[in-house]
Design an enzyme around this catalytic site. Structure first.
Site, mmCIF file in Angstrom:
data_model
loop_
_atom_site.group_PDB
_atom_site.id
_atom_site.type_symbol
_atom_site.label_atom_id
_atom_site.label_comp_id
_atom_site.label_asym_id
_atom_site.label_seq_id
_atom_site.Cartn_x
_atom_site.Cartn_y
_atom_site.Cartn_z
ATOM 1 N N SER A 54 0.847 -1.172 0.081
ATOM 2 C CA SER A 54 0.017 0.100 -0.027
ATOM 3 C C SER A 54 1.024 1.251 0.117
ATOM 4 O O SER A 54 0.622 2.033 -0.743
ATOM 5 C CB SER A 54 -0.751 -0.023 1.133
ATOM 6 O OG SER A 54 -1.816 -0.878 1.266
ATOM 7 N N ARG A 58 1.597 4.014 -3.193
ATOM 8 C CA ARG A 58 1.374 5.526 -2.675
ATOM 9 C C ARG A 58 2.517 6.298 -2.918
ATOM 10 O O ARG A 58 2.630 7.488 -3.594
ATOM 11 C CB ARG A 58 0.599 5.822 -1.428
ATOM 12 C CG ARG A 58 -0.676 5.327 -1.400
ATOM 13 C CD ARG A 58 -1.042 5.129 0.185
ATOM 14 N NE ARG A 58 -2.599 4.591 0.160
ATOM 15 C CZ ARG A 58 -3.200 3.447 -0.043
ATOM 16 N NH1 ARG A 58 -2.309 2.583 -0.353
ATOM 17 N NH2 ARG A 58 -4.422 3.465 0.231
ATOM 18 N N SER A 198 -13.613 0.568 2.817
ATOM 19 C CA SER A 198 -12.587 0.382 1.660
ATOM 20 C C SER A 198 -11.735 1.654 1.544
ATOM 21 O O SER A 198 -12.045 2.617 1.329
ATOM 22 C CB SER A 198 -13.273 0.443 0.317
ATOM 23 O OG SER A 198 -12.280 0.451 -0.663
ATOM 24 N N GLN A 200 -9.401 2.061 -0.418
ATOM 25 C CA GLN A 200 -9.202 2.383 -1.965
ATOM 26 C C GLN A 200 -10.227 3.156 -2.401
ATOM 27 O O GLN A 200 -9.702 4.155 -3.079
ATOM 28 C CB GLN A 200 -9.283 1.072 -2.859
ATOM 29 C CG GLN A 200 -8.311 0.164 -2.567
ATOM 30 C CD GLN A 200 -8.266 -1.093 -3.421
ATOM 31 O OE1 GLN A 200 -9.442 -1.309 -4.241
ATOM 32 N NE2 GLN A 200 -7.272 -1.908 -3.543
ATOM 33 N N ASP A 351 -6.727 -8.535 4.149
ATOM 34 C CA ASP A 351 -6.005 -9.283 3.272
ATOM 35 C C ASP A 351 -5.476 -10.731 3.937
ATOM 36 O O ASP A 351 -4.788 -11.390 3.373
ATOM 37 C CB ASP A 351 -4.947 -8.411 2.697
ATOM 38 C CG ASP A 351 -5.443 -7.363 1.801
ATOM 39 O OD1 ASP A 351 -6.516 -7.536 1.224
ATOM 40 O OD2 ASP A 351 -4.421 -6.386 1.486
HETATM 41 C C1 S3P Z 1 -5.617 -1.335 0.052
HETATM 42 C C2 S3P Z 1 -6.824 -1.468 0.402
HETATM 43 C C3 S3P Z 1 -7.616 -2.785 0.685
HETATM 44 C C4 S3P Z 1 -6.603 -4.107 0.389
HETATM 45 C C5 S3P Z 1 -5.889 -4.001 -0.560
HETATM 46 C C6 S3P Z 1 -4.672 -2.665 -0.589
HETATM 47 C C7 S3P Z 1 -5.056 -0.158 -0.037
HETATM 48 O O1 S3P Z 1 -8.722 -3.072 -0.440
HETATM 49 O O2 S3P Z 1 -7.355 -5.144 0.332
HETATM 50 O O3 S3P Z 1 -5.070 -4.882 -0.793
HETATM 51 O O4 S3P Z 1 -3.785 0.072 -0.335
HETATM 52 O O5 S3P Z 1 -5.693 0.753 0.137
HETATM 53 P P1 S3P Z 1 -10.141 -2.231 -0.267
HETATM 54 O O6 S3P Z 1 -10.071 -0.784 -0.043
HETATM 55 O O7 S3P Z 1 -10.849 -2.642 -1.572
HETATM 56 O O8 S3P Z 1 -10.701 -2.838 1.228
#
Ligand code: S3P
Length: 476
Positions: A54, A58, A198, A200, A351
């Protein structure tokens, strides 16, 4: 499109061979490569897990956008992150590697260029969804493509708030890839309550807010990983977070501010750590130390759960590095007992459920995992993929719509002997290889190539600790 006057027009020229070269893998091999794990002797070692995925995504994104130079050490060089780097390069960032340091000259906030070709994110939901947010507020045309797994995943969760901001979307059926975004001349700031837990989705809206005049607000009822907020603040964005009396977070970002390049040392990925960690717990006699693990509380749900199950995990030298909690972990083989994992913990270990289900297969009694609805939209339908893999290997389990119950066998008797369908999902492949190390009979996964999306060193690191994993399938 005319770029704002503040855009960096001249970037120092890197020798072309220093850009992300073509020999850095972009997308895993098209041919599936099965792998088999066998019951192993005690695992031992002192290992350092690659950088957090993550934070690595970024780092490339924000470094590629900020003015001036960003220097990154410890970056995860997995396929997912490299694809994000290539996308930023295609939109004007200059990215090179100097020894162990990735060096980026960013475009300046508001100055991304329209990419000439579709952006290929391979297997990566994070890369694709966050970049949709990043480019959504630009008056340009951007096309997103990905592999078979990514092309099945729902993108509406990110496209809907972008539509509210004025973005035109031309997507495949069900708001899936391939899709093309056309941003408005000037995007409209919105107040957006994230409908599912989420990071994301939260991040995509905040990133769209970067090139939107005024204040964009994200309301987050359930806290998810906060790397976007923390890192954007570090890059100089005017971003504030307020938590109200109901524990709901209100995140406000002021658009069109200046972002300035930073120096980043990426800590080890707790989600990758989970595999050697659970392996060390399950293989009798094991004793493994894992260095420099990110311990951000939005990511440590698995460690907490395993400790509740009786795991011997010592947290050594907890410290702060680059604004993040990190620590070393000493893990010794342990007898585990089943627990009830509350739904509220899901965002901090989202995860890690596949490998927790493997740990639960060897625990005394039943482990019940709740609040798993988001597992259905990961790299695969992870809830089904895990339940089917467990059943194929003789584990007694029940799959609910958003729950999984696993009844374990502490001695591993009767476990194994099956082949697991991975559905292009790296975490399914690694989890079941961990299972094979403690099971009575070998466990085979139908493909292991996609492990390179998040943890290219997995095989070498595991076998280096004594794990018996080989790239073959057990003869029928
Ligand atoms: C992530 C958010 C999670 C995670 C993914 C990485 C991120 O997904 O499962 O492996 O880096 O923001 P979701 O936002 O869909 O839960």
């Amino acid at each position: 499109m005319t770029a704002p006057a503040s855009c960096v027009r001249r970037v120092p020229a890197f020798p072309p061979h220093l850009f992300i070269a073509n020999d850095v893998p972009m997308s895993h091999s098209a041919l599936p490569k099965p792998a088999t794990a066998r019951r192993s002797k005690a695992l031992s070692g002192d290992i350092r897990i690659p950088g957090d995925k993550s934070i690595s995504h970024r780092s490339f994104m924000f470094g590629g956008l900020a003015s001036g130079e960003t220097r990154i050490t410890g970056l995860l060089e997995g396929e997912d992150v490299i694809n994000t780097g290539r996308a930023m390069q295609a939109m004007g960032a200059k990215i090179a590697k100097d020894g162990d340091v990735w060096v980026i000259q960013g475009t300046g906030n508001g100055c991304l260029l329209q990419p000439e070709a579709p952006l290929d994110f391979g297997n990566a939901g994070t890369g694709a969804r966050l970049t949709m947010g990043l480019v959504g507020a630009y008056a340009m045309r951007t096309t997103f493509i990905g592999d078979a797994s990514l092309s099945k995943r729902p993108m509406g969760r990110v496209l809907n708030p972008l539509r509210e901001m004025g973005v035109q979307v031309d997507a495949s059926e069900g708001d899936r890839l391939p899709l093309t975004l056309r941003g408005p001349k000037v995007a409209a700031p919105i107040i957006y309550r994230v409908p599912m837990a989420s990071a994301q989705v939260k991040s995509a809206v905040l990133l769209a807010g970067l090139n939107t005049p005024g204040i964009t607000t994200v309301i987050e009822p359930v806290m998810t990983r906060d790397h976007t907020e923390k890192m954007l603040q570090g890059f100089g964005a005017n971003l504030s977070v307020e938590t109200d009396k109901d524990n709901v977070r209100h995140i406000r970002i002021e658009g069109r501010g200046k972002l300035t390049g930073q120096t980043i040392d990426v800590p080890g990925d707790p989600s990758s750590t989970a595999f050697p960690l659970v392996a060390a717990l399950l293989v009798p006699g094991s004793d493994v130390t894992i260095r420099n693990v990110l311990m951000n509380p939005t990511r440590t749900g698995l460690i907490l759960t395993l400790q509740e199950m009786g795991a011997n995990i010592e947290i050594l030298e907890p410290r702060l590095a680059g604004g993040e909690d990190v620590a070393d972990l000493r893990v010794r083989a342990s007898e585990l007992t089943g627990v009830n994992v509350p739904a509220a913990r899901a965002p901090s270990m989202i995860d890690e459920y596949p490998v927790l289900a493997v740990a639960a297969s060897f625990a005394r009694g039943e482990t019940v995992m709740n609040g798993l609805e988001e597992l259905r939209v990961k790299e695969s339908d992870r809830l089904s993929a895990v339940a089917n893999g467990l059943k194929a290997n003789g584990v007694d389990c029940t799959e609910g719509t958003e729950t999984l119950s696993v009844r374990g066998r502490p001695d591993g008797k009767g476990i194994g002997g099956g082949t697991v369908e991975t559905h292009l999902d790296h975490r399914i492949a690694m989890s079941f290889l961990v299972m094979g190390l403690a099971a009575e009979r070998p466990v085979t996964v139908d493909d292991s190539t996609m492990i390179a999306t998040s943890f290219p060193e997995f095989m070498a690191m595991m076998t280096g600790m004594g794990a018996e994993i080989s790239e073959d399938s057990v003869p029928a």
